[in-house]
Design a protein around this motif. Structure first.
Motif, PDB file in Angstrom:
ATOM      1  N   GLN A  41       0.838  -1.178   0.000  1.00  0.00           N
ATOM      2  CA  GLN A  41       0.000   0.000   0.000  1.00  0.00           C
ATOM      3  C   GLN A  41       0.883   1.241   0.000  1.00  0.00           C
ATOM      4  O   GLN A  41       1.592   1.506   0.981  1.00  0.00           O
ATOM      5  CB  GLN A  41      -0.942   0.016   1.207  1.00  0.00           C
ATOM      6  CG  GLN A  41      -1.963   1.131   1.175  1.00  0.00           C
ATOM      7  CD  GLN A  41      -3.074   0.932   2.176  1.00  0.00           C
ATOM      8  OE1 GLN A  41      -2.891   0.289   3.205  1.00  0.00           O
ATOM      9  NE2 GLN A  41      -4.247   1.459   1.889  1.00  0.00           N
ATOM     10  N   SER A  42       0.837   1.971  -1.102  1.00  0.00           N
ATOM     11  CA  SER A  42       1.594   3.216  -1.220  1.00  0.00           C
ATOM     12  C   SER A  42       0.819   4.339  -0.551  1.00  0.00           C
ATOM     13  O   SER A  42      -0.398   4.230  -0.378  1.00  0.00           O
ATOM     14  CB  SER A  42       1.838   3.538  -2.690  1.00  0.00           C
ATOM     15  OG  SER A  42       2.532   2.485  -3.322  1.00  0.00           O
ATOM     16  N   GLN A  45      -2.878   5.425  -1.419  1.00  0.00           N
ATOM     17  CA  GLN A  45      -3.392   4.467  -2.399  1.00  0.00           C
ATOM     18  C   GLN A  45      -4.030   3.269  -1.700  1.00  0.00           C
ATOM     19  O   GLN A  45      -3.854   3.057  -0.496  1.00  0.00           O
ATOM     20  CB  GLN A  45      -2.255   3.977  -3.304  1.00  0.00           C
ATOM     21  CG  GLN A  45      -1.525   5.083  -4.035  1.00  0.00           C
ATOM     22  CD  GLN A  45      -2.414   5.810  -5.025  1.00  0.00           C
ATOM     23  OE1 GLN A  45      -3.182   5.196  -5.749  1.00  0.00           O
ATOM     24  NE2 GLN A  45      -2.328   7.131  -5.024  1.00  0.00           N
ATOM     25  N   GLU A  48      -2.394  -3.035  -3.207  1.00  0.00           N
ATOM     26  CA  GLU A  48      -1.995  -3.580  -4.500  1.00  0.00           C
ATOM     27  C   GLU A  48      -1.439  -4.976  -4.288  1.00  0.00           C
ATOM     28  O   GLU A  48      -0.485  -5.166  -3.530  1.00  0.00           O
ATOM     29  CB  GLU A  48      -0.941  -2.702  -5.169  1.00  0.00           C
ATOM     30  CG  GLU A  48      -0.451  -3.231  -6.506  1.00  0.00           C
ATOM     31  CD  GLU A  48       0.653  -2.399  -7.118  1.00  0.00           C
ATOM     32  OE1 GLU A  48       0.781  -2.392  -8.359  1.00  0.00           O
ATOM     33  OE2 GLU A  48       1.404  -1.751  -6.360  1.00  0.00           O
ATOM     34  N   GLU A  91       8.836   4.591  -6.769  1.00  0.00           N
ATOM     35  CA  GLU A  91       7.441   4.164  -6.897  1.00  0.00           C
ATOM     36  C   GLU A  91       7.149   2.868  -6.148  1.00  0.00           C
ATOM     37  O   GLU A  91       5.990   2.498  -5.973  1.00  0.00           O
ATOM     38  CB  GLU A  91       7.062   4.002  -8.363  1.00  0.00           C
ATOM     39  CG  GLU A  91       6.887   5.318  -9.144  1.00  0.00           C
ATOM     40  CD  GLU A  91       8.182   6.086  -9.291  1.00  0.00           C
ATOM     41  OE1 GLU A  91       8.166   7.331  -9.131  1.00  0.00           O
ATOM     42  OE2 GLU A  91       9.230   5.439  -9.556  1.00  0.00           O
ATOM     43  N   ALA A  94       6.286   1.844  -0.138  1.00  0.00           N
ATOM     44  CA  ALA A  94       4.973   1.389   0.323  1.00  0.00           C
ATOM     45  C   ALA A  94       5.135   0.648   1.645  1.00  0.00           C
ATOM     46  O   ALA A  94       6.252   0.315   2.056  1.00  0.00           O
ATOM     47  CB  ALA A  94       4.334   0.452  -0.699  1.00  0.00           C
TER      48      ALA A  94
END
Length: 121
Positions: A41-42, A45, A48, A91, A94
């Motif tokens: 989880q970023s 966001q 994922e 990127e 997270a």
């Protein structure tokens, strides 16, 4: 009761390889019908899914967007699940969770407390 405890480096630089460990207690990693997953989880966001391994069959499944860089494995002697993610970028920053449940991953699967990973450029 399944317990999941993640551990990792915390901070790494871009282009390095991330290696995370999840120590599992309460059930064997090879138990029938269980799936073991990594999700992340970023900031700001949702969750994922990174990938999963089917406990009894050792089948592995990956998010297509991460499949070229991610590798999930297990050490049955230690009952540990691992994640390797190569060529990290900012990127990839997270909170990373390992998760377990019956059948393929869903957000209802039990998760550990998570481990923060920060990638600097």
């Amino acid at each position: 009761q399944v317990q999941l405890v993640e551990s990792g480096p915390g901070l790494l630089e871009a282009s390095q390889t991330l290696f995370l460990t999840c120590t599992v207690s309460g059930v064997s990693l090879t138990a029938d019908f269980y799936y073991w997953s990594w999700v992340r989880q970023s900031p700001g966001q949702g969750l994922e899914w990174v990938g999963s391994i089917a406990g009894s069959k050792d089948y592995k499944f990956y998010n297509p967007s991460l499949a070229s860089r991610a590798s999930i494995a297990r050490d049955t002697s230690k009952n540990q699940l691992t994640l390797q993610l190569t060529s990290v970028t900012p990127e990839d920053t997270a909170v990373y969770f390992c998760a377990s449940g019956i059948g393929p991953y869903s957000n209802s699967h039990r998760r550990g407390q998570g481990t923060q990973v920060t990638v600097s450029s």
